[in-house]
Design a protein around this motif. Structure first.
Motif, PDB file in Angstrom:
ATOM      1  N   LEU A 133       0.812  -1.218   0.000  1.00  0.00           N
ATOM      2  CA  LEU A 133       0.000   0.000   0.000  1.00  0.00           C
ATOM      3  C   LEU A 133       0.846   1.269   0.000  1.00  0.00           C
ATOM      4  O   LEU A 133       0.467   2.274  -0.608  1.00  0.00           O
ATOM      5  N   THR A 134       1.979   1.245   0.689  1.00  0.00           N
ATOM      6  CA  THR A 134       2.849   2.415   0.701  1.00  0.00           C
ATOM      7  C   THR A 134       3.398   2.680  -0.696  1.00  0.00           C
ATOM      8  O   THR A 134       3.396   3.819  -1.174  1.00  0.00           O
ATOM      9  N   ALA A 135       3.868   1.623  -1.339  1.00  0.00           N
ATOM     10  CA  ALA A 135       4.397   1.772  -2.699  1.00  0.00           C
ATOM     11  C   ALA A 135       3.306   2.266  -3.647  1.00  0.00           C
ATOM     12  O   ALA A 135       3.543   3.164  -4.468  1.00  0.00           O
ATOM     13  N   ALA A 136       2.108   1.697  -3.518  1.00  0.00           N
ATOM     14  CA  ALA A 136       1.005   2.110  -4.389  1.00  0.00           C
ATOM     15  C   ALA A 136       0.636   3.564  -4.140  1.00  0.00           C
ATOM     16  O   ALA A 136       0.417   4.326  -5.081  1.00  0.00           O
ATOM     17  N   ALA A 137       0.572   3.936  -2.878  1.00  0.00           N
ATOM     18  CA  ALA A 137       0.190   5.310  -2.547  1.00  0.00           C
ATOM     19  C   ALA A 137       1.219   6.313  -3.066  1.00  0.00           C
ATOM     20  O   ALA A 137       0.859   7.360  -3.608  1.00  0.00           O
ATOM     21  N   LYS A 138       2.479   5.962  -2.910  1.00  0.00           N
ATOM     22  CA  LYS A 138       3.524   6.891  -3.349  1.00  0.00           C
ATOM     23  C   LYS A 138       3.567   7.011  -4.865  1.00  0.00           C
ATOM     24  O   LYS A 138       3.524   8.112  -5.412  1.00  0.00           O
TER      25      LYS A 138
END
Length: 159
Positions: A133-138
């Motif tokens: 989720l962090t990678a997707a959000a960024k």
């Protein structure tokens, strides 16, 4: 004289065909509107369902796949619109995949037993969720924001 008669018939027929073709083709503004509508649909799905349970997270992933398919089905003629379309497709595909990965990890965490191996399983799932989720959000979030701005700017020129 017969050549002149042919021109009298050909000219109106040619004009009619030209008007029919231009009248039926979409303009830039209508293409913008269609693309914006599908993108907004995808963004509202994310806003409505973020942070919910495993089942709804998996459903969100499937819904984003449907949005991606809708984007792929748009028949856009404008080259810039096609480029923006393909970039939005990539964003929604990446988001869908990241959310699906997080949902699977969340599902694995929910089935973990109350034991040392279960705690390891939960920790591993948390790491996978955070990473996905962090990678997707960024990446997807920044790309999506930039694309929306670019699309809005381009479409304002069409008005």
């Amino acid at each position: 004289m017969s050549v002149w008669c042919k021109y009298i018939v050909i000219a109106p027929v040619s004009l009619s065909i030209a008007l029919l073709v231009t009248g039926c083709s979409e303009n830039k503004a209508s293409q913008c509107q269609r693309l914006i509508q599908v993108v907004n649909e995808g963004n509202s799905l994310i806003d409505q369902k973020k942070g919910q349970q495993v089942i709804t997270t998996m459903q969100l992933s499937r819904d984003l796949e449907a949005v991606t398919a809708s984007l792929e089905e748009l028949n856009l003629a404008d080259p810039k619109m096609k480029e923006l379309q393909s970039r939005f497709i990539k964003v929604f595909k990446n988001l869908s995949q990241a959310i699906a990965k997080a949902a699977r990890a969340l599902g694995a965490a929910k089935t973990a037993e109350a034991s040392a191996s279960g705690r390891e399983k939960i920790q591993k799932a948390r790491t996978e969720i955070d990473t996905a989720l962090t990678a997707a959000a960024k990446t997807a979030g920044k790309e999506s924001d930039a694309l929306v701005n670019e699309l809005n700017k381009y479409c304002r020129q069409a008005e």
